[in-house]
Scaffold this active site. Structure first.
Site, PDB file in Angstrom:
ATOM      1  NE  ARG A 154       0.255 -12.139  -9.835  1.00 22.88           N
ATOM      2  CZ  ARG A 154       0.484 -11.147  -9.311  1.00 22.88           C
ATOM      3  NH1 ARG A 154       1.913 -10.785  -9.071  1.00 22.88           N
ATOM      4  NH2 ARG A 154      -0.491 -10.494  -8.852  1.00 22.88           N
ATOM      5  CE  LYS A 179      -3.056 -10.825 -13.084  1.00 20.83           C
ATOM      6  NZ  LYS A 179      -3.887 -11.759 -12.150  1.00 20.83           N
ATOM      7  CG  HIS A 246      -2.014 -19.082  -7.301  1.00 17.69           C
ATOM      8  ND1 HIS A 246      -1.151 -18.134  -8.072  1.00 17.69           N
ATOM      9  CD2 HIS A 246      -3.162 -18.288  -7.270  1.00 17.69           C
ATOM     10  CE1 HIS A 246      -1.660 -16.941  -8.062  1.00 17.69           C
ATOM     11  NE2 HIS A 246      -3.056 -17.017  -7.740  1.00 17.69           N
ATOM     12  NE  ARG A 249      -0.187 -14.369  -5.906  1.00 16.08           N
ATOM     13  CZ  ARG A 249       0.522 -13.120  -5.595  1.00 16.08           C
ATOM     14  NH1 ARG A 249       1.598 -13.088  -5.590  1.00 16.08           N
ATOM     15  NH2 ARG A 249      -0.176 -12.127  -5.924  1.00 16.08           N
ATOM     16  CG  HIS A 272      -2.851  -8.657  -4.891  1.00 19.05           C
ATOM     17  ND1 HIS A 272      -3.023  -9.670  -5.954  1.00 19.05           N
ATOM     18  CD2 HIS A 272      -2.977  -9.401  -3.711  1.00 19.05           C
ATOM     19  CE1 HIS A 272      -3.289 -10.683  -5.436  1.00 19.05           C
ATOM     20  NE2 HIS A 272      -3.178 -10.766  -3.906  1.00 19.05           N
ATOM     21  CE1 TYR A 281      -5.279 -15.191  -0.696  1.00 14.81           C
ATOM     22  CE2 TYR A 281      -4.792 -12.928  -1.212  1.00 14.81           C
ATOM     23  CZ  TYR A 281      -4.799 -14.347  -1.410  1.00 14.81           C
ATOM     24  OH  TYR A 281      -3.995 -14.904  -2.774  1.00 14.81           O
TER      25      TYR A 281
END
Length: 313
Positions: A154, A179, A246, A249, A272, A281
């Site tokens: 990120r 995150k 992003h 990413r 994640h 994805y």
């Protein structure tokens, strides 16, 4: 706002929306929410307060529904859903704190559309790298693009990186307070490593605790500045749309998935918490899946296995 100030405002005016919002933000800060999350909460709640007035008790379900409906007139559904989630969290907290007897968002539901992010093509990323040029800032920008497109951190994670966090021997970097406040390990390959080495060689005397990505005068790049850099590179490269951090990413994730088919690898590399995002994805890799299916189509395989003389005309 300090703890004492927020509490004194809440005691003095327990029924005002502004006081409740400040106390809520204080509770989220104490709960170790990230600066980004606090910023979203504060911005969304202050917008709500400006629209409906300053009485906490004067927020029945109909008022909340009307507010969210009006947001739809000039905002994407996914953005409206973010406002809805903010209000749901805030009013749930208000009930827990005894400021309200009922949660006005109870019974309100909002479906969020399942959208797929736009992913840059290989040639677009190449053109961005070329557009960086050979100046000192260009060398820095190329290292930033390479890291974002390779390891998929990120943007806040990348900009918070310190030189000591980058391990060229193992091809890894340490993410501090990512995150959810989680530390993790990120990864980069030999090409990104070469661009990072070239950039760091431009900074003699830099200390291990200094940030990797800095301005000309040595200050850490801000998120806004990084976004501006990528948008400027997109224009300079002649791309049809501006590419942000992003999007790079997303590029890292889909490229990994296309080459390996390993959802768990994508989840681990991008940090994640669950496989849910990695599964999105998988849909972005549809062209590769279509090509694989064309080679393994059950009906085509049945046809190939059938003796030629028995095939229907």
């Amino acid at each position: 706002m300090t703890v004492d100030t927020a509490l004194s405002h809440l005691r003095a005016a327990p029924q005002t929306l502004d006081a409740a919002i400040e106390a809520f933000l204080l509770s989220r800060r104490a709960g170790n929410c990230s600066a980004c999350t606090l910023d979203v909460y504060g911005r969304n709640l202050r917008r709500f307060a400006a629209a409906v007035g300053d009485e906490l008790a004067a927020c029945p379900p109909l008022v909340v529904q009307t507010y969210l409906t009006r947001l739809r007139d000039h905002m994407k559904v996914i953005s409206v859903h973010q406002h809805f989630r903010t209000l749901r969290t805030f009013f749930r907290w208000s009930v827990q704190m005894g400021l309200l007897s009922e949660n006005p968002t109870c019974g309100i539901t909002m479906r969020i559309p399942v959208t797929l992010p736009r992913v840059p093509e290989d040639h677009e990323v190449r053109r961005m790298l070329v557009a960086c040029g050979t100046s000192r800032e260009g060398i820095r920008d190329r290292a930033l693009v390479a890291l974002l497109a390779d390891g998929g951190p990120r943007v806040r994670e990348a900009l918070r990186l310190q030189i000591a966090d980058v391990n060229f021997k193992t091809g890894t970097f340490r993410v501090r307070s990512g995150k959810g406040g989680r530390d993790r390990v990120g990864f980069f390959g030999t090409t990104a490593a070469a661009h990072l080495r070239t950039w760091l060689a431009q900074r003699p005397g830099a200390s291990p605790e200094h940030c990797v990505f800095v301005t000309r005068d040595g200050r850490p790049l801000t998120r806004y500045r990084a976004l501006h850099i990528l948008h400027r590179l997109s224009v300079r490269a002649g791309l049809p749309r501006k590419i942000g951090p992003h999007a790079l990413r997303h590029y890292a994730a889909t490229s990994l998935l296309k080459q390996t088919g390993d959802l768990e690898l994508v989840r681990r590399v991008l940090g994640h918490a669950t496989l849910a995002m990695a599964l999105r994805y998988a849909q972005l890799a549809a062209p590769d899946i279509a090509a694989k299916f064309a080679r393994a189509s059950p009906m085509d395989a049945l046809w190939r296995r059938q003796p030629r003389r028995e095939r229907p005309a």
